[in-house]
Motif scaffolding. Structure first.
Motif, PDB file in Angstrom:
ATOM      1  N   GLU A 161       0.822  -1.206   0.000  1.00 55.18           N
ATOM      2  CA  GLU A 161       0.000   0.000   0.000  1.00 55.18           C
ATOM      3  C   GLU A 161       0.858   1.259   0.000  1.00 55.18           C
ATOM      4  O   GLU A 161       0.518   2.255  -0.649  1.00 55.18           O
ATOM      5  CB  GLU A 161      -0.958   0.006   1.193  1.00 55.18           C
ATOM      6  N   ILE A 162       1.971   1.230   0.726  1.00 55.83           N
ATOM      7  CA  ILE A 162       2.873   2.386   0.720  1.00 55.83           C
ATOM      8  C   ILE A 162       3.300   2.704  -0.709  1.00 55.83           C
ATOM      9  O   ILE A 162       3.293   3.864  -1.146  1.00 55.83           O
ATOM     10  CB  ILE A 162       4.105   2.123   1.621  1.00 55.83           C
ATOM     11  N   ALA A 163       3.669   1.664  -1.457  1.00 53.83           N
ATOM     12  CA  ALA A 163       4.079   1.864  -2.846  1.00 53.83           C
ATOM     13  C   ALA A 163       2.903   2.290  -3.718  1.00 53.83           C
ATOM     14  O   ALA A 163       3.049   3.159  -4.598  1.00 53.83           O
ATOM     15  CB  ALA A 163       4.711   0.588  -3.387  1.00 53.83           C
ATOM     16  N   ALA A 164       1.727   1.704  -3.472  1.00 51.11           N
ATOM     17  CA  ALA A 164       0.566   1.976  -4.319  1.00 51.11           C
ATOM     18  C   ALA A 164       0.099   3.421  -4.211  1.00 51.11           C
ATOM     19  O   ALA A 164      -0.281   4.039  -5.211  1.00 51.11           O
ATOM     20  CB  ALA A 164      -0.579   1.027  -3.967  1.00 51.11           C
ATOM     21  N   VAL A 165       0.123   3.977  -3.003  1.00 51.47           N
ATOM     22  CA  VAL A 165      -0.393   5.338  -2.806  1.00 51.47           C
ATOM     23  C   VAL A 165       0.727   6.370  -2.685  1.00 51.47           C
ATOM     24  O   VAL A 165       0.459   7.560  -2.535  1.00 51.47           O
ATOM     25  CB  VAL A 165      -1.328   5.417  -1.576  1.00 51.47           C
ATOM     26  N   GLY A 166       1.964   5.911  -2.734  1.00 49.70           N
ATOM     27  CA  GLY A 166       3.085   6.848  -2.627  1.00 49.70           C
ATOM     28  C   GLY A 166       3.198   7.488  -1.261  1.00 49.70           C
ATOM     29  O   GLY A 166       3.588   8.657  -1.140  1.00 49.70           O
ATOM     30  N   ALA A 167       2.893   6.728  -0.192  1.00 47.54           N
ATOM     31  CA  ALA A 167       2.960   7.285   1.157  1.00 47.54           C
ATOM     32  C   ALA A 167       4.408   7.517   1.559  1.00 47.54           C
ATOM     33  O   ALA A 167       5.307   6.752   1.193  1.00 47.54           O
ATOM     34  CB  ALA A 167       2.290   6.338   2.149  1.00 47.54           C
ATOM     35  N   GLY A 168       4.632   8.559   2.322  1.00 44.85           N
ATOM     36  CA  GLY A 168       5.976   8.887   2.781  1.00 44.85           C
ATOM     37  C   GLY A 168       5.913   9.799   3.979  1.00 44.85           C
ATOM     38  O   GLY A 168       4.836  10.005   4.578  1.00 44.85           O
ATOM     39  N   PRO A 169       7.036  10.363   4.391  1.00 48.18           N
ATOM     40  CA  PRO A 169       7.047  11.267   5.545  1.00 48.18           C
ATOM     41  C   PRO A 169       6.014  12.389   5.397  1.00 48.18           C
ATOM     42  O   PRO A 169       5.958  13.065   4.371  1.00 48.18           O
ATOM     43  CB  PRO A 169       8.477  11.813   5.540  1.00 48.18           C
ATOM     44  N   GLY A 170       5.176  12.534   6.418  1.00 47.40           N
ATOM     45  CA  GLY A 170       4.172  13.596   6.420  1.00 47.40           C
ATOM     46  C   GLY A 170       2.833  13.223   5.824  1.00 47.40           C
ATOM     47  O   GLY A 170       1.870  13.984   5.955  1.00 47.40           O
ATOM     48  N   THR A 171       2.707  12.050   5.164  1.00 48.89           N
ATOM     49  CA  THR A 171       1.412  11.655   4.601  1.00 48.89           C
ATOM     50  C   THR A 171       0.384  11.506   5.713  1.00 48.89           C
ATOM     51  O   THR A 171       0.609  10.815   6.706  1.00 48.89           O
ATOM     52  CB  THR A 171       1.528  10.324   3.832  1.00 48.89           C
ATOM     53  N   ARG A 172      -0.770  12.169   5.538  1.00 51.27           N
ATOM     54  CA  ARG A 172      -1.812  12.182   6.573  1.00 51.27           C
ATOM     55  C   ARG A 172      -2.861  11.109   6.281  1.00 51.27           C
ATOM     56  O   ARG A 172      -3.507  11.134   5.231  1.00 51.27           O
ATOM     57  CB  ARG A 172      -2.477  13.560   6.628  1.00 51.27           C
ATOM     58  N   VAL A 173      -3.019  10.194   7.227  1.00 56.16           N
ATOM     59  CA  VAL A 173      -3.946   9.072   7.072  1.00 56.16           C
ATOM     60  C   VAL A 173      -4.976   9.117   8.190  1.00 56.16           C
ATOM     61  O   VAL A 173      -4.625   9.304   9.367  1.00 56.16           O
ATOM     62  CB  VAL A 173      -3.187   7.728   7.108  1.00 56.16           C
ATOM     63  N   ALA A 174      -6.251   8.952   7.838  1.00 53.36           N
ATOM     64  CA  ALA A 174      -7.325   8.983   8.832  1.00 53.36           C
ATOM     65  C   ALA A 174      -7.404   7.657   9.578  1.00 53.36           C
ATOM     66  O   ALA A 174      -7.282   6.584   8.984  1.00 53.36           O
ATOM     67  CB  ALA A 174      -8.656   9.266   8.154  1.00 53.36           C
ATOM     68  N   VAL A 175      -7.617   7.736  10.892  1.00 55.03           N
ATOM     69  CA  VAL A 175      -7.903   6.556  11.709  1.00 55.03           C
ATOM     70  C   VAL A 175      -9.342   6.688  12.188  1.00 55.03           C
ATOM     71  O   VAL A 175      -9.631   7.404  13.147  1.00 55.03           O
ATOM     72  CB  VAL A 175      -6.939   6.436  12.906  1.00 55.03           C
ATOM     73  N   LEU A 176     -10.247   6.012  11.475  1.00 59.06           N
ATOM     74  CA  LEU A 176     -11.679   6.097  11.759  1.00 59.06           C
ATOM     75  C   LEU A 176     -12.261   4.755  12.199  1.00 59.06           C
ATOM     76  O   LEU A 176     -13.423   4.676  12.580  1.00 59.06           O
ATOM     77  CB  LEU A 176     -12.435   6.580  10.514  1.00 59.06           C
ATOM     78  N   THR A 177     -11.462   3.695  12.134  1.00 58.38           N
ATOM     79  CA  THR A 177     -11.938   2.340  12.374  1.00 58.38           C
ATOM     80  C   THR A 177     -11.863   1.980  13.849  1.00 58.38           C
ATOM     81  O   THR A 177     -10.926   2.380  14.548  1.00 58.38           O
ATOM     82  CB  THR A 177     -11.089   1.340  11.568  1.00 58.38           C
ATOM     83  N   SER A 178     -12.823   1.178  14.308  1.00 56.87           N
ATOM     84  CA  SER A 178     -12.770   0.648  15.663  1.00 56.87           C
ATOM     85  C   SER A 178     -11.520  -0.221  15.823  1.00 56.87           C
ATOM     86  O   SER A 178     -11.219  -1.036  14.950  1.00 56.87           O
ATOM     87  CB  SER A 178     -14.011  -0.196  15.956  1.00 56.87           C
ATOM     88  N   PRO A 179     -10.789  -0.079  16.946  1.00 54.80           N
ATOM     89  CA  PRO A 179      -9.593  -0.905  17.142  1.00 54.80           C
ATOM     90  C   PRO A 179      -9.870  -2.403  17.190  1.00 54.80           C
ATOM     91  O   PRO A 179      -8.935  -3.201  17.067  1.00 54.80           O
ATOM     92  CB  PRO A 179      -9.043  -0.411  18.491  1.00 54.80           C
ATOM     93  N   SER A 180     -11.118  -2.799  17.363  1.00 50.45           N
ATOM     94  CA  SER A 180     -11.429  -4.224  17.438  1.00 50.45           C
ATOM     95  C   SER A 180     -11.426  -4.916  16.083  1.00 50.45           C
ATOM     96  O   SER A 180     -11.538  -6.141  16.026  1.00 50.45           O
ATOM     97  CB  SER A 180     -12.793  -4.444  18.111  1.00 50.45           C
ATOM     98  N   PHE A 181     -11.318  -4.155  14.986  1.00 50.49           N
ATOM     99  CA  PHE A 181     -11.388  -4.757  13.658  1.00 50.49           C
ATOM    100  C   PHE A 181     -10.080  -4.566  12.919  1.00 50.49           C
ATOM    101  O   PHE A 181      -9.432  -3.513  13.025  1.00 50.49           O
ATOM    102  CB  PHE A 181     -12.566  -4.171  12.885  1.00 50.49           C
ATOM    103  N   ASP A 182      -9.691  -5.579  12.157  1.00 50.50           N
ATOM    104  CA  ASP A 182      -8.357  -5.588  11.570  1.00 50.50           C
ATOM    105  C   ASP A 182      -8.112  -4.458  10.579  1.00 50.50           C
ATOM    106  O   ASP A 182      -6.961  -4.115  10.307  1.00 50.50           O
ATOM    107  CB  ASP A 182      -8.062  -6.940  10.912  1.00 50.50           C
ATOM    108  N   VAL A 183      -9.167  -3.843  10.050  1.00 48.42           N
ATOM    109  CA  VAL A 183      -8.978  -2.722   9.131  1.00 48.42           C
ATOM    110  C   VAL A 183      -8.188  -1.600   9.804  1.00 48.42           C
ATOM    111  O   VAL A 183      -7.500  -0.822   9.132  1.00 48.42           O
ATOM    112  CB  VAL A 183     -10.339  -2.198   8.629  1.00 48.42           C
ATOM    113  N   VAL A 184      -8.253  -1.539  11.138  1.00 49.15           N
ATOM    114  CA  VAL A 184      -7.535  -0.473  11.845  1.00 49.15           C
ATOM    115  C   VAL A 184      -6.032  -0.571  11.595  1.00 49.15           C
ATOM    116  O   VAL A 184      -5.314   0.434  11.671  1.00 49.15           O
ATOM    117  CB  VAL A 184      -7.847  -0.512  13.355  1.00 49.15           C
TER     118      VAL A 184
END
Length: 489
Positions: A161-184
């Motif tokens: 996913e890092i390669a697919a979206v070009g994530a790097g230093p400073g990339t802002r990602v939302a954490v909206l998922t409940s911690p009980s589910f693996d999507v988190v």
């Protein structure tokens, strides 16, 4: 206590923290935590866990509160050679109790209080050295099942996913998922393994669909992971007609994705690329991806092609009944899947469908999903095996009904269920009773004999904590509604 080889996820976060110590790692309404500060907290939790003197591989429960203190507890447990289970303390008490009883943890880590203590469990679980975490399924198709995942599998997906979206230093990602589910783990590890910023939505935002789009814009979020039902609710509730111009990537997963929703989402986030992901929790996060083109049609979208190393097999379905030309049961073989189910949390049939081969390190999972390849060789998930139900001796495909409804103007969410009396009822969100009944004509054109018996309007479709439509809750609601209407008449 011997900790064995370093967890690959912990090693990656340690490396990132060493390169970017002063950058923000976790961002909440209360402030920011730098990578240097996060790593200090991880080491603190590692030492607390070591002081418990547990066996290597012991399962521990991490009670995750509404803030951002649980990531350090999770990583600290891994650094100490333990296997964490994240438990969202905001979920129903009954589910928390059921998960802890099934998991049998050796210790509980209270992330908000900074406390770790043994549970006194007489037979605590100890898992194999390859185990990296435990997660429970949502229970959307039955009782929640515990899955023993591998940290190496998490990192394999995150690297893709890092390669697919070009994530790097400073990339802002939302954490909206409940911690009980693996999507988190997608929400959290994508930024932490790339030097980015994990932005945690507060309780008020997570509980108010109308606030989500504004929060994404305010935080200038660039990447968001979403379940289609939840995104549809955010769009329907947002009355500001605001835009999220910062959003570069939206990755949908967990449910069928339709082009009509993508078009509405792109109107709110005009700069976003959209990716449709697919992969049950048993196979670790996701194993298929499809970048949705800008000119997609309104109907069901494919989930695309497998990640490197993943093998797709389409086999004759285990269910009886008509499934359509070329439609088969989906089987996924992967070198990055899970180790199997937590013993005692699933039936023999489920255990048989999920096989791990230690000698090769591969996981083979016979899903309950039905799929077909389109003309471009992309996998299209057309429904579940159990979405084929018999109505008065004739099969009806609930997934096909939902797909037809999702393609109609004004339908923001749809869920088709079979009630206790055998009738098939389609529940739609976004309509009044008369408007919902008027959908029967276009649906009959699309479905023919596969028409539902009734179309009914619900103000809001019930959702599971992970964001998927809660089918059992919808069926129970409609059963009660029809019982009340019969009594009134």
């Amino acid at each position: 206590m011997a900790t064995g080889a370093e967890c690959p996820v912990v090693a990656r976060v340690r490396s990132v923290a060493a390169r970017h110590p002063g950058r923000p790692a976790l961002v909440t309404d209360a402030g920011r935590l730098t990578y240097r500060e996060l790593w200090r907290q991880v080491l603190g939790w590692r030492d607390r866990c070591a002081a418990l003197d547990l066996a290597p591989g012991a399962l521990v429960a991490v009670l995750a509160g509404p803030g951002a203190r649980w990531p350090a507890a999770f990583l600290g447990a891994r650094a100490a050679g333990l296997v964490p289970l994240l438990v969202d303390v905001q979920q129903p008490v009954e589910r928390t109790g059921a998960l802890l009883a099934a998991a049998r943890p050796a210790a509980v880590l209270r992330s908000e209080a900074g406390e770790a203590e043994r549970t006194g469990e007489p037979a605590p679980r100890v898992l194999p050295p390859e185990a990296g975490y435990v997660v429970f399924t949502s229970g959307s198709t039955g009782a929640p099942k515990g899955i023993v995942g591998r940290a190496a599998g998490l990192l394999a997906f995150i690297d893709w996913e890092i390669a697919a979206v070009g994530a790097g230093p400073g990339t802002r990602v939302a954490v909206l998922t409940s911690p009980s589910f693996d999507v988190v783990f997608r929400d959290l590890l994508l930024p932490l393994c790339a030097g980015g910023e994990a932005h945690f939505a507060g309780r008020a935002v997570r509980a108010a669909p109308a606030a989500v789009l504004g929060w994404l814009a305010e935080r200038r979020v660039e990447v968001v992971h979403a379940v289609p039902s939840l995104a549809a609710r955010w769009l329907a509730a947002d009355g500001s007609d605001g835009r999220v111009d910062s959003l570069r990537w939206t990755l949908f997963a967990g449910e069928p994705l339709h082009g009509r929703l993508v078009r509405r989402w792109r109107a709110a986030a005009p700069s976003t690329e959209v990716v449709n992901l697919y992969g049950p929790s048993e196979t670790t996060l996701a194993k298929f991806h499809h970048r949705v083109p800008g000119d997609c049609g309104p109907g069901l979208l494919p989930v695309g092609r497998p990640l490197d190393g993943t093998v797709l097999s389409l086999v004759h379905p285990e269910a009886t009944g008509p499934v359509g030309d070329g439609v088969r049961q989906i089987v996924i073989t992967s070198p990055d899947g899970s180790l199997g189910y937590l013993p005692g949390t699933c039936g023999a049939e489920d255990a048989e469908r999920l096989r791990y081969a230690p000698e090769s390190g591969t996981t083979c999972f016979r899903t309950r999903d039905r799929g077909v390849l389109d003309d471009d060789g992309n996998l299209v998930v057309v429904g579940r095996l159990d979405s084929l139900v018999k109505r008065r001796g004739v099969f009806v495909d609930l997934a096909r009904v939902e797909a037809a409804a999702a393609g109609l103007a004004g339908v923001t969410a749809a869920c088709c269920v079979q009630l206790a009396d055998g009738d098939v009822v389609l529940a739609v969100q976004g309509f009044g009773p008369a408007a919902a009944a008027a959908l029967r004509r276009p649906l009959r054109t699309a479905l023919g004999d596969g028409m539902p018996d009734r179309v009914t309007a619900l103000p809001v479709l019930p959702l599971l904590p992970g964001g998927k439509a809660d089918r059992r809750a919808v069926a129970d609601l409609l059963d009660r509604k029809e019982t009340d209407e019969r009594r009134a008449s």
